[in-house]
Motif scaffolding. Structure first.
Motif, PDB file in Angstrom:
ATOM      1  N   THR A   1      -0.089  70.129  11.452  1.00  0.00           N
ATOM      2  CA  THR A   1       0.667  69.351  10.399  1.00  0.00           C
ATOM      3  C   THR A   1       2.003  69.720  10.572  1.00  0.00           C
ATOM      4  O   THR A   1       2.904  68.959  10.370  1.00  0.00           O
ATOM      5  CB  THR A   1      -0.248  69.732   9.122  1.00  0.00           C
ATOM      6  OG1 THR A   1      -1.423  69.261   9.095  1.00  0.00           O
ATOM      7  CG2 THR A   1       0.809  68.794   8.022  1.00  0.00           C
ATOM      8  N   LEU A   2       2.442  71.244  10.486  1.00  0.00           N
ATOM      9  CA  LEU A   2       3.655  71.774  10.408  1.00  0.00           C
ATOM     10  C   LEU A   2       4.390  71.419  11.729  1.00  0.00           C
ATOM     11  O   LEU A   2       5.683  71.246  11.906  1.00  0.00           O
ATOM     12  CB  LEU A   2       3.561  73.084   9.959  1.00  0.00           C
ATOM     13  CG  LEU A   2       3.204  73.493   8.601  1.00  0.00           C
ATOM     14  CD1 LEU A   2       3.297  75.038   8.573  1.00  0.00           C
ATOM     15  CD2 LEU A   2       3.775  72.616   7.659  1.00  0.00           C
ATOM     16  N   MET A   3       3.612  71.501  12.885  1.00  0.00           N
ATOM     17  CA  MET A   3       4.246  71.260  13.980  1.00  0.00           C
ATOM     18  C   MET A   3       4.990  69.810  14.172  1.00  0.00           C
ATOM     19  O   MET A   3       6.110  69.728  14.602  1.00  0.00           O
ATOM     20  CB  MET A   3       3.337  71.563  15.142  1.00  0.00           C
ATOM     21  CG  MET A   3       3.719  71.606  16.733  1.00  0.00           C
ATOM     22  SD  MET A   3       2.675  71.348  17.874  1.00  0.00           S
ATOM     23  CE  MET A   3       1.906  73.196  17.463  1.00  0.00           C
ATOM     24  N   VAL A   4       4.163  68.912  13.722  1.00  0.00           N
ATOM     25  CA  VAL A   4       4.596  67.505  13.924  1.00  0.00           C
ATOM     26  C   VAL A   4       5.818  67.137  13.059  1.00  0.00           C
ATOM     27  O   VAL A   4       6.695  66.768  13.257  1.00  0.00           O
ATOM     28  CB  VAL A   4       3.506  66.422  13.504  1.00  0.00           C
ATOM     29  CG1 VAL A   4       3.919  65.099  13.215  1.00  0.00           C
ATOM     30  CG2 VAL A   4       2.401  66.465  14.391  1.00  0.00           C
ATOM     31  N   ALA A   5       5.533  67.818  11.763  1.00  0.00           N
ATOM     32  CA  ALA A   5       6.794  67.688  10.653  1.00  0.00           C
ATOM     33  C   ALA A   5       8.139  68.242  11.191  1.00  0.00           C
ATOM     34  O   ALA A   5       9.211  67.865  11.394  1.00  0.00           O
ATOM     35  CB  ALA A   5       6.486  68.314   9.524  1.00  0.00           C
ATOM     36  N   ALA A   6       8.037  69.644  11.573  1.00  0.00           N
ATOM     37  CA  ALA A   6       8.982  70.408  12.102  1.00  0.00           C
ATOM     38  C   ALA A   6       9.655  69.761  13.231  1.00  0.00           C
ATOM     39  O   ALA A   6      10.964  69.616  13.447  1.00  0.00           O
ATOM     40  CB  ALA A   6       8.762  71.721  12.404  1.00  0.00           C
ATOM     41  N   GLY A   7       8.837  69.237  14.357  1.00  0.00           N
ATOM     42  CA  GLY A   7       9.555  68.703  15.495  1.00  0.00           C
ATOM     43  C   GLY A   7      10.182  67.274  15.159  1.00  0.00           C
ATOM     44  O   GLY A   7      11.303  67.192  15.812  1.00  0.00           O
ATOM     45  N   ALA A   8       9.702  66.546  14.210  1.00  0.00           N
ATOM     46  CA  ALA A   8      10.191  65.246  13.722  1.00  0.00           C
ATOM     47  C   ALA A   8      11.775  65.549  13.215  1.00  0.00           C
ATOM     48  O   ALA A   8      12.634  64.649  13.437  1.00  0.00           O
ATOM     49  CB  ALA A   8       9.349  64.248  13.147  1.00  0.00           C
ATOM     50  N   VAL A   9      11.634  66.700  12.453  1.00  0.00           N
ATOM     51  CA  VAL A   9      12.735  66.977  11.654  1.00  0.00           C
ATOM     52  C   VAL A   9      13.792  67.169  12.536  1.00  0.00           C
ATOM     53  O   VAL A   9      15.073  66.957  12.313  1.00  0.00           O
ATOM     54  CB  VAL A   9      12.619  67.694  10.309  1.00  0.00           C
ATOM     55  CG1 VAL A   9      13.816  68.260   9.830  1.00  0.00           C
ATOM     56  CG2 VAL A   9      11.896  66.952   9.301  1.00  0.00           C
ATOM     57  N   ILE A  10      13.561  68.315  13.460  1.00  0.00           N
ATOM     58  CA  ILE A  10      14.549  68.935  14.340  1.00  0.00           C
ATOM     59  C   ILE A  10      15.070  67.993  15.315  1.00  0.00           C
ATOM     60  O   ILE A  10      16.575  67.871  15.271  1.00  0.00           O
ATOM     61  CB  ILE A  10      14.011  69.999  15.133  1.00  0.00           C
ATOM     62  CG1 ILE A  10      13.526  71.248  14.227  1.00  0.00           C
ATOM     63  CG2 ILE A  10      14.906  70.623  16.235  1.00  0.00           C
ATOM     64  CD1 ILE A  10      12.722  72.294  14.767  1.00  0.00           C
ATOM     65  N   LEU A  11      14.201  66.928  15.925  1.00  0.00           N
ATOM     66  CA  LEU A  11      14.708  65.935  16.643  1.00  0.00           C
ATOM     67  C   LEU A  11      15.633  64.997  16.077  1.00  0.00           C
ATOM     68  O   LEU A  11      16.955  64.773  16.382  1.00  0.00           O
ATOM     69  CB  LEU A  11      13.832  65.247  17.342  1.00  0.00           C
ATOM     70  CG  LEU A  11      12.939  66.062  18.377  1.00  0.00           C
ATOM     71  CD1 LEU A  11      11.823  65.233  18.954  1.00  0.00           C
ATOM     72  CD2 LEU A  11      13.794  66.358  19.659  1.00  0.00           C
ATOM     73  N   SER A  12      15.404  64.408  14.939  1.00  0.00           N
ATOM     74  CA  SER A  12      16.054  63.653  13.887  1.00  0.00           C
ATOM     75  C   SER A  12      17.388  64.010  13.652  1.00  0.00           C
ATOM     76  O   SER A  12      18.241  63.488  13.645  1.00  0.00           O
ATOM     77  CB  SER A  12      15.240  62.778  12.867  1.00  0.00           C
ATOM     78  OG  SER A  12      14.730  63.905  11.939  1.00  0.00           O
ATOM     79  N   SER A  13      17.240  65.435  13.166  1.00  0.00           N
ATOM     80  CA  SER A  13      18.630  65.977  12.645  1.00  0.00           C
ATOM     81  C   SER A  13      19.501  66.361  13.745  1.00  0.00           C
ATOM     82  O   SER A  13      20.692  65.877  13.417  1.00  0.00           O
ATOM     83  CB  SER A  13      18.087  67.191  11.874  1.00  0.00           C
ATOM     84  OG  SER A  13      17.692  68.215  12.495  1.00  0.00           O
ATOM     85  N   VAL A  14      19.002  66.734  14.845  1.00  0.00           N
ATOM     86  CA  VAL A  14      20.057  67.005  15.902  1.00  0.00           C
ATOM     87  C   VAL A  14      20.682  65.634  16.350  1.00  0.00           C
ATOM     88  O   VAL A  14      21.849  65.784  16.520  1.00  0.00           O
ATOM     89  CB  VAL A  14      19.352  67.670  17.042  1.00  0.00           C
ATOM     90  CG1 VAL A  14      20.239  67.871  18.291  1.00  0.00           C
ATOM     91  CG2 VAL A  14      18.923  69.148  16.511  1.00  0.00           C
ATOM     92  N   ILE A  15      19.715  64.659  16.527  1.00  0.00           N
ATOM     93  CA  ILE A  15      20.344  63.507  17.214  1.00  0.00           C
ATOM     94  C   ILE A  15      21.265  62.661  16.227  1.00  0.00           C
ATOM     95  O   ILE A  15      22.221  62.200  16.462  1.00  0.00           O
ATOM     96  CB  ILE A  15      19.096  62.444  17.580  1.00  0.00           C
ATOM     97  CG1 ILE A  15      18.445  63.323  18.757  1.00  0.00           C
ATOM     98  CG2 ILE A  15      19.705  61.177  18.212  1.00  0.00           C
ATOM     99  CD1 ILE A  15      17.103  62.501  19.307  1.00  0.00           C
ATOM    100  N   GLY A  16      20.527  62.617  14.966  1.00  0.00           N
ATOM    101  CA  GLY A  16      21.333  61.939  14.068  1.00  0.00           C
ATOM    102  C   GLY A  16      22.862  62.808  13.716  1.00  0.00           C
ATOM    103  O   GLY A  16      23.909  62.059  13.154  1.00  0.00           O
ATOM    104  N   THR A  17      22.696  64.051  13.795  1.00  0.00           N
ATOM    105  CA  THR A  17      24.106  64.671  13.152  1.00  0.00           C
ATOM    106  C   THR A  17      24.990  64.400  14.452  1.00  0.00           C
ATOM    107  O   THR A  17      26.168  64.152  14.031  1.00  0.00           O
ATOM    108  CB  THR A  17      23.664  66.233  13.053  1.00  0.00           C
ATOM    109  OG1 THR A  17      22.879  66.472  12.037  1.00  0.00           O
ATOM    110  CG2 THR A  17      24.827  66.921  13.013  1.00  0.00           C
ATOM    111  N   VAL A  18      24.707  64.629  15.714  1.00  0.00           N
ATOM    112  CA  VAL A  18      25.689  64.255  16.810  1.00  0.00           C
ATOM    113  C   VAL A  18      26.198  62.853  16.594  1.00  0.00           C
ATOM    114  O   VAL A  18      27.626  62.677  16.915  1.00  0.00           O
ATOM    115  CB  VAL A  18      24.765  64.563  18.081  1.00  0.00           C
ATOM    116  CG1 VAL A  18      25.696  64.161  19.064  1.00  0.00           C
ATOM    117  CG2 VAL A  18      24.574  65.975  18.236  1.00  0.00           C
ATOM    118  N   LEU A  19      25.267  61.729  16.472  1.00  0.00           N
ATOM    119  CA  LEU A  19      25.712  60.550  16.280  1.00  0.00           C
ATOM    120  C   LEU A  19      26.940  60.345  15.239  1.00  0.00           C
ATOM    121  O   LEU A  19      27.633  59.521  15.221  1.00  0.00           O
ATOM    122  CB  LEU A  19      24.588  59.368  16.418  1.00  0.00           C
ATOM    123  CG  LEU A  19      23.898  59.470  17.687  1.00  0.00           C
ATOM    124  CD1 LEU A  19      22.635  58.613  17.657  1.00  0.00           C
ATOM    125  CD2 LEU A  19      24.534  59.085  18.875  1.00  0.00           C
ATOM    126  N   GLY A  20      26.365  60.966  14.099  1.00  0.00           N
ATOM    127  CA  GLY A  20      26.939  60.884  12.866  1.00  0.00           C
ATOM    128  C   GLY A  20      28.565  61.437  13.043  1.00  0.00           C
ATOM    129  O   GLY A  20      29.571  60.899  12.391  1.00  0.00           O
TER     130      GLY A  20
END
Length: 307
Positions: free
Chosen positions: A98-117
């Protein structure tokens, strides 16, 4: 003498981790939430190696064993599922996925979204429009609907679930980062760095990103709870992680047919989800205040009294 006094005052100033710890101690709810999340994190790391075999071992004589039977071993105090497996052990083992899926999704989305932003907020208007239209396309579809379609086509797995949840959350970080960059790039220190010949890359990652990071950290903490609930919803619908893997959402889904005569099958994993998301929300609210220089004085005053 005046210089020595100033140096003594600077030397007496506590470090940033000490200040954060004092502010955490000043907020009792955030402190309890942090302790609970730390316990959950430790359980997620050591749980499968500790109780992995017990969580998968079937005992049909103990089917739907009710909770609070103090005559049995402590792993049975939460009861057993339809195959006689102890719920306590299964909840501990399920915490990792449960935590692995949530942490992986948050890390990926935050890194990609931050760079694009960062690029969208600091680059040319044409590039900014292209990136923002990409975010609009992603946001035009309901996130759960995208997850359902992608997981149905590609199949249910931890990696696929992590990727699809990350894609649906990218626009959140992209829009937040772009809005912050558009405001920060007009400040005096950015103009000074540009006049002194600093490159755009250096300005973005050395001057603007540290200012945006506290907001993104608070957002990621809050988004962690949302992604965990989304994973639980997908597992409950039967298109998330499939057996023999296990998550809290899958445990709720497996117990829904026994709600009338074995309520504990869904109650305990549901309680774990509620307590974890509530702790994340409390910690996110504390971080919003602690990382804001305008508001943190309230916590620092309380922390100074407690310290």
């Amino acid at each position: 003498m005046a210089l020595a006094t100033t140096d003594n005052v600077i030397a007496a100033e506590p470090s940033f981790p000490i200040r954060m710890l004092r502010m955490l101690l000043a907020d009792k709810f955030a402190l309890c939430a942090a302790i609970f999340l730390l316990v959950i994190l430790v359980i997620a790391v050591i749980g499968p190696a500790w109780l992995g075999d017990l969580a998968t071992k079937q005992n049909l004589r103990g089917r739907n064993l009710p909770p609070f039977d103090w005559t049995r071993a402590w792993v049975w105090w939460m009861g057993a599922d339809a195959l006689g497996r102890p719920l306590f052990a299964r909840i501990i083992v399920a915490a990792q996925n449960t935590l692995m899926v949530a942490a992986g999704a948050v890390i990926l989305s935050s890194v990609i979204g931050t760079v694009l932003g960062l690029i969208a907020g600091f680059s040319s208007p044409r590039m900014s429009q292209i990136i923002m239209r990409l975010a609009d396309v992603i946001m035009s579809f309901p996130s759960l609907l995208i997850a359902v379609i992608v997981l149905y086509v590609l199949g249910s797995s931890i990696l696929n679930l992590m990727l699809v949840l990350a894609i649906t959350r990218i626009p959140v970080y992209l829009r937040t980062t772009r809005a912050e960059v558009l405001e920060i790039r007009e400040r005096m220190f950015v103009q000074a760095a540009r006049v002194m010949g600093a490159s755009s890359k250096r300005i973005l990652f050395r001057h603007i990103l540290p200012v945006v990071l506290p907001t993104l950290t608070t957002l990621a903490t809050l988004d962690f709870a949302y992604v965990m609930l989304a994973e639980s919803a997908l597992s409950f619908l039967g298109i998330g992680i499939q057996p023999p893997e296990i998550t809290w959402g899958l445990m709720i889904s497996q117990g829904r047919q026994y709600l009338t005569n074995a309520w504990w099958l869904s109650f305990w994993p549901g309680l774990a989800i509620i307590l974890t998301t509530m702790s994340l929300n409390l910690l996110s609210n504390w971080m919003r205040i602690a990382l804001d220089p305008v508001q943190r004085w309230r916590l620092e005053m309380k922390g100074g009294k407690n310290g």
